[in-house]
Design a protein around this motif. Structure first.
Motif, PDB file in Angstrom:
ATOM      1  N   VAL A 368       0.842  -1.205   0.000  1.00  0.00           N
ATOM      2  CA  VAL A 368       0.000   0.000   0.000  1.00  0.00           C
ATOM      3  C   VAL A 368       0.872   1.248   0.000  1.00  0.00           C
ATOM      4  O   VAL A 368       0.625   2.203  -0.751  1.00  0.00           O
ATOM      5  N   ASP A 369       1.910   1.229   0.829  1.00  0.00           N
ATOM      6  CA  ASP A 369       2.846   2.356   0.901  1.00  0.00           C
ATOM      7  C   ASP A 369       3.482   2.621  -0.457  1.00  0.00           C
ATOM      8  O   ASP A 369       3.542   3.765  -0.935  1.00  0.00           O
ATOM      9  N   ASP A 370       3.960   1.545  -1.104  1.00  0.00           N
ATOM     10  CA  ASP A 370       4.590   1.681  -2.427  1.00  0.00           C
ATOM     11  C   ASP A 370       3.587   2.168  -3.472  1.00  0.00           C
ATOM     12  O   ASP A 370       3.919   3.002  -4.326  1.00  0.00           O
ATOM     13  N   ALA A 371       2.345   1.650  -3.396  1.00  0.00           N
ATOM     14  CA  ALA A 371       1.314   2.038  -4.370  1.00  0.00           C
ATOM     15  C   ALA A 371       0.938   3.513  -4.226  1.00  0.00           C
ATOM     16  O   ALA A 371       0.707   4.208  -5.218  1.00  0.00           O
ATOM     17  N   VAL A 372       0.885   4.000  -2.980  1.00  0.00           N
ATOM     18  CA  VAL A 372       0.567   5.413  -2.743  1.00  0.00           C
ATOM     19  C   VAL A 372       1.678   6.304  -3.294  1.00  0.00           C
ATOM     20  O   VAL A 372       1.412   7.337  -3.926  1.00  0.00           O
ATOM     21  N   ASP A 373       2.934   5.904  -3.063  1.00  0.00           N
ATOM     22  CA  ASP A 373       4.062   6.678  -3.606  1.00  0.00           C
ATOM     23  C   ASP A 373       4.035   6.693  -5.125  1.00  0.00           C
ATOM     24  O   ASP A 373       4.302   7.727  -5.758  1.00  0.00           O
ATOM     25  N   ALA A 374       3.708   5.528  -5.728  1.00  0.00           N
ATOM     26  CA  ALA A 374       3.628   5.442  -7.193  1.00  0.00           C
ATOM     27  C   ALA A 374       2.497   6.316  -7.724  1.00  0.00           C
ATOM     28  O   ALA A 374       2.646   6.985  -8.752  1.00  0.00           O
ATOM     29  N   LEU A 375       1.363   6.323  -7.006  1.00  0.00           N
ATOM     30  CA  LEU A 375       0.232   7.148  -7.423  1.00  0.00           C
ATOM     31  C   LEU A 375       0.590   8.626  -7.373  1.00  0.00           C
ATOM     32  O   LEU A 375       0.244   9.400  -8.271  1.00  0.00           O
ATOM     33  N   THR A 376       1.306   9.009  -6.310  1.00  0.00           N
ATOM     34  CA  THR A 376       1.738  10.405  -6.175  1.00  0.00           C
ATOM     35  C   THR A 376       2.624  10.811  -7.352  1.00  0.00           C
ATOM     36  O   THR A 376       2.461  11.885  -7.934  1.00  0.00           O
TER      37      THR A 376
END
Length: 410
Positions: A368-376
């Motif tokens: 989730v952390d990685d996905a949020v950073d990727a989305l940003t």
């Protein structure tokens, strides 16, 4: 009745004081305690002769003074730390009440400390404050009291609350960014339609030539917005309020919303992983605390945060009650990734189900952390594209007639 009177008598307050120290210098500050006498006695021990001590009045408007879930996570960690250090429970609660800066939290912890001191079990006391302590929290504390391992249970509770709040923060971050982009684009567009485009419209009236279709289309939209902006704004506000009320009162609306958000591209991936992480973390914590698996699945279903996963977990619970292994039941729902089912199977076979579920939670929280950073990272160029298309499109529509006039003159 006596317990209630005692709770009221020992509420912790913040006092402002002024005095003179041993060197004869004037000093002042704030201190928390039950009464002015206690404050004076405490300061006397520090060599301060108090000249004035008054209870600090509550501000007329207070912002950020509510008891938040993160506050509960912090006090859970404080209780766990003090219990592990050998500090008695009542003394731990009293110390937290005295040292906290937030008045509502100070009063809450003071009330809890008083009830526990009067002989009421902590789990029963916490159930009297459902706004701050949910059933899962109280059930875990109850399990700790029954087993005599409250220190261990509170360590697990604090880890659970910290991880849970961190995950919520990541989800809010993921949802806020696209919403902010759309809001900014909407505000900029409305400002252009209301104030900028009408200026061009006055200029075009003197041209005496036919305007391009794109320009006419934008001018028509501007006319509608200028004439009915209050109606448009009213519809937006009423729609938002109506949706919020319907979402609050109607389970069907909440369920349909949960289904819809899981179909939004990119965002759905983050929400899926977050639901699996919450499920695994909750089930690991409750099962490790000694709560039976069937009961632990009820807590996990409620903590998943989404109707689709809540239904799937309830189906798993029904199958487990019928004698089916949990990993097989999870596969039949089709809601859980194969890796999760496989790790649950390994946990069931090895007798370390709570440990494997904890590892699943760690893995998916990191995803989730990685996905949020990727989305940003993905949204940063998208913001430029969206604003460029919207603002640039409106500006091009206004300058097209000027370009055409220049070519005619040339």
């Amino acid at each position: 009745m006596a317990a209630k009177k005692n709770a009221k008598a020992t509420v912790i307050h913040t006092f402002k004081w002024k005095g003179i120290n041993r060197k004869g210098n004037k000093v002042s500050g704030e201190l928390q305690g039950e009464s002015v006498a206690e404050i004076k006695a405490e300061l006397r021990k520090q060599g301060v002769n108090v000249t004035k001590a008054l209870k600090k009045s509550k501000p007329l408007f207070s912002f950020g003074d509510k008891v938040t879930p993160m506050d509960i996570a912090v006090i859970s960690r404080q209780i766990a730390t003090m219990l592990s250090a050998g500090v008695p429970l009542v003394q731990s609660l009293q110390l937290i009440a005295k040292s906290n800066e937030k008045a509502p939290l100070r009063e809450l912890m003071s009330s809890i400390a008083n009830e526990v001191a009067s002989g009421t079990p902590l789990s029963q006391t916490l159930r009297g404050h459902p706004k701050y302590f949910d059933d899962l929290y109280c059930d875990l504390v109850d399990a700790g009291e029954q087993s005599g391992a409250l220190e261990t249970i509170y360590d697990r509770i604090s880890i659970y609350k910290e991880k849970s709040e961190a995950l919520k923060s990541k989800i809010k971050k993921a949802m806020f960014y696209p919403a902010a982009v759309l809001a900014v684009a909407g505000v900029v567009t409305m400002l252009l339609l209301l104030f900028v485009i009408p200026q061009f419209q006055d200029i075009f009236e003197g041209f005496g030539a036919e305007l391009p279709a794109f320009t006419l289309f934008v001018l028509a939209i501007s006319d509608v917005v200028q004439s009915y902006w209050y109606i448009i704004l009213g519809i937006v506000i009423v729609s938002v309020i109506a949706f919020k009320k319907a979402h609050l009162k109607s389970q069907k609306v909440r369920d349909n919303t949960d289904k819809f958000v899981l179909k939004i591209p990119v965002i759905s991936t983050i929400l899926d992983k977050a639901a699996v992480a919450r499920f695994a973390r909750t089930l690991s914590t409750t099962f490790a605390a000694g709560i039976p698996l069937v009961d632990a699945l009820i807590s996990a279903a409620g903590a998943s945060g989404n109707y689709v996963y809540r239904s799937a977990i309830n189906n798993v619970r029904s199958e487990v009650m019928g004698g089916m292994q949990m990993n097989v039941a999870m596969k039949t729902t089709g809601a859980f990734p194969d890796m999760v089912s496989q790790m649950v199977m390994i946990g069931e076979e090895s007798g370390d189900l709570d440990g494997m579920l904890s590892k699943v939670a760690d893995i998916y929280e990191q995803q989730v952390d990685d996905a949020v950073d990727a989305l940003t990272s993905l949204l940063e160029p998208m913001i430029m594209v969206v604003l460029g298309v919207v603002v640039g499109g409106l500006i091009v529509a206004m300058y097209l007639p000027i370009f055409q006039l220049g070519s005619v003159i040339g």
